[in-house]
Design an enzyme around this catalytic site. Structure first.
Site, PDB file in Angstrom:
ATOM      1  N   ASP A  80      69.790   1.676  60.448  1.00  0.00           N
ATOM      2  CA  ASP A  80      69.452   1.469  61.912  1.00  0.00           C
ATOM      3  C   ASP A  80      69.215  -0.099  62.693  1.00  0.00           C
ATOM      4  OD1 ASP A  80      69.133   1.628  65.187  1.00  0.00           O
ATOM      5  OD2 ASP A  80      66.885   2.096  64.808  1.00  0.00           O
ATOM      6  N   ASP A 102      74.288  -4.437  64.731  1.00  0.00           N
ATOM      7  CA  ASP A 102      73.769  -5.228  66.371  1.00  0.00           C
ATOM      8  C   ASP A 102      73.756  -6.351  66.511  1.00  0.00           C
ATOM      9  OD1 ASP A 102      71.778  -5.839  68.654  1.00  0.00           O
ATOM     10  OD2 ASP A 102      70.454  -5.378  68.025  1.00  0.00           O
ATOM     11  N   GLU A 132      76.158  -2.183  70.035  1.00  0.00           N
ATOM     12  CA  GLU A 132      75.654  -2.454  71.275  1.00  0.00           C
ATOM     13  C   GLU A 132      76.304  -3.468  72.424  1.00  0.00           C
ATOM     14  OE1 GLU A 132      70.341  -4.066  71.567  1.00  0.00           O
ATOM     15  OE2 GLU A 132      71.313  -1.817  70.829  1.00  0.00           O
ATOM     16  N   HIS A 202      68.670   4.914  72.817  1.00  0.00           N
ATOM     17  CA  HIS A 202      67.170   3.561  72.020  1.00  0.00           C
ATOM     18  C   HIS A 202      66.172   3.987  73.197  1.00  0.00           C
ATOM     19  CE1 HIS A 202      70.000   1.340  68.999  1.00  0.00           C
ATOM     20  NE2 HIS A 202      70.682   2.339  69.555  1.00  0.00           N
ATOM     21  N   SER A 205      61.477   7.525  72.759  1.00  0.00           N
ATOM     22  CA  SER A 205      60.379   8.314  72.131  1.00  0.00           C
ATOM     23  C   SER A 205      59.611   8.086  74.216  1.00  0.00           C
ATOM     24  CB  SER A 205      59.100   7.607  71.732  1.00  0.00           C
ATOM     25  OG  SER A 205      60.034   7.658  70.324  1.00  0.00           O
ATOM     26  N   ASN A 224      67.310   8.790  69.849  1.00  0.00           N
ATOM     27  CA  ASN A 224      67.080   7.616  68.151  1.00  0.00           C
ATOM     28  C   ASN A 224      65.364   7.997  69.167  1.00  0.00           C
ATOM     29  OD1 ASN A 224      69.705   7.165  67.568  1.00  0.00           O
ATOM     30  ND2 ASN A 224      69.055   4.662  66.891  1.00  0.00           N
ATOM     31  N   THR A 227      58.948   5.680  67.593  1.00  0.00           N
ATOM     32  CA  THR A 227      57.202   5.319  67.982  1.00  0.00           C
ATOM     33  C   THR A 227      56.470   6.618  68.056  1.00  0.00           C
ATOM     34  OG1 THR A 227      57.825   3.606  69.357  1.00  0.00           O
ATOM     35  CG2 THR A 227      55.735   4.303  70.102  1.00  0.00           C
TER      36      THR A 227
END
Length: 274
Positions: A80, A102, A132, A202, A205, A224, A227
């Site tokens: 990731d 990324d 992305e 992304h 959380s 994803n 946290t």
């Protein structure tokens, strides 16, 4: 069970697919335990930050791969947010079947060129690639709360890079400890209509459960989460140590953290598939 390919899991999953970040061995075993409770596939993610924490990719990657192979459900192991191509190549050599490259901090044309090169290299080895678009603003780049991905730009980026999945900005932010992110559900639907590959959310959380369900219904596929699990782990360990100030066996309080993460994974996978 044989190690699962992320591309296969994504294509076979009718609803949202939970992708959870591994920090320690306890996280990996807990995530798989939580998925097994529902009989659902899951993704173990290893971030570049996690690699720095352990000092190297190999120890944590091989552990995650071993746990995935012993699971009773399909488990993919995924790299990731890798900004270093060398790390991507090492992950592939170690046996990870998918990576998120990324290059969003680069200028747009450099991002496209670098991502296309990585995607071509990975595809030549049967590896699935997520990426992305370029940075929009804020420390989270395309995942800053105010950032939004334009559908036509997303479609063009996928066409030019050949990636297999695209992380998009629709209102989330990394490392949120409160569940008050506001998602643009209409934009998710527009992106789903414009982009021919699975969409990745992304910073999930910070998204309330009912909004996560809506995001999946509107077109998000890979979700994803990191946290939120870290909060659950830390709270359980803190509670255990508070109530037993004499404990010295780390297995006891780490088990409390592991059990808490497993429960949260089961809950979240239920949300994503309901």
């Amino acid at each position: 069970m044989p190690l699962a390919a992320l591309g296969d899991i994504v294509s076979q999953s009718p609803m949202g697919l939970g992708a959870f970040n591994v920090i320690q061995l306890e996280h990996a075993t807990a995530i798989v335990t939580g998925a097994e409770a529902l009989g659902l596939p899951v993704v173990l993610q290893i971030s570049e930050n996690c690699v720095r924490y352990h000092g190297a990719l190999e120890p944590v990657a091989l552990a995650a791969l071993a746990i995935a192979r012993r699971a009773e459900v399909p488990v993919a192991v995924h790299l990731d947010h890798a900004t270093d191509r060398a790390l991507v190549e090492e992950a592939v050599e170690l046996g990870l079947g998918s990576v998120m490259y990324d290059a969003s901090a680069l200028p747009d044309e450099d991002n496209v060129r670098a991502t296309a090169e990585v995607a071509a290299w990975c595809h030549g080895r049967g590896v699935w690639v997520e990426a992305e678009l370029g940075e929009v603003g804020g420390k989270d780049g395309v995942h800053a709360p105010g950032a939004r991905t334009k559908p036509h730009e997303a479609a063009g980026y996928v066409a030019r890079t050949g990636v297999d999945a695209l992380a998009v900005a629709v209102g989330t932010s990394h490392a949120m400890t409160t569940k008050d992110a506001v998602l643009d559900l209409d934009l998710i639907a527009e992106l789903r209509a414009a982009v021919p590959v699975p969409l990745v959310l992304h910073g999930s959380s910070g998204v309330p459960d009912d909004v996560l369900r809506a995001a999946v219904r509107h077109g998000m596929k890979k979700i994803n989460i990191a946290t939120h699990l870290n909060k659950a782990f830390t709270a359980a360990v803190r509670d255990y140590l508070t109530h037993d100030g004499r404990v010295v066996d780390s297995r006891k309080y780490l088990k409390a953290g592991r059990d808490a993460v497993a429960r949260e994974v089961t809950h979240l996978l239920g949300v994503l598939t309901s």
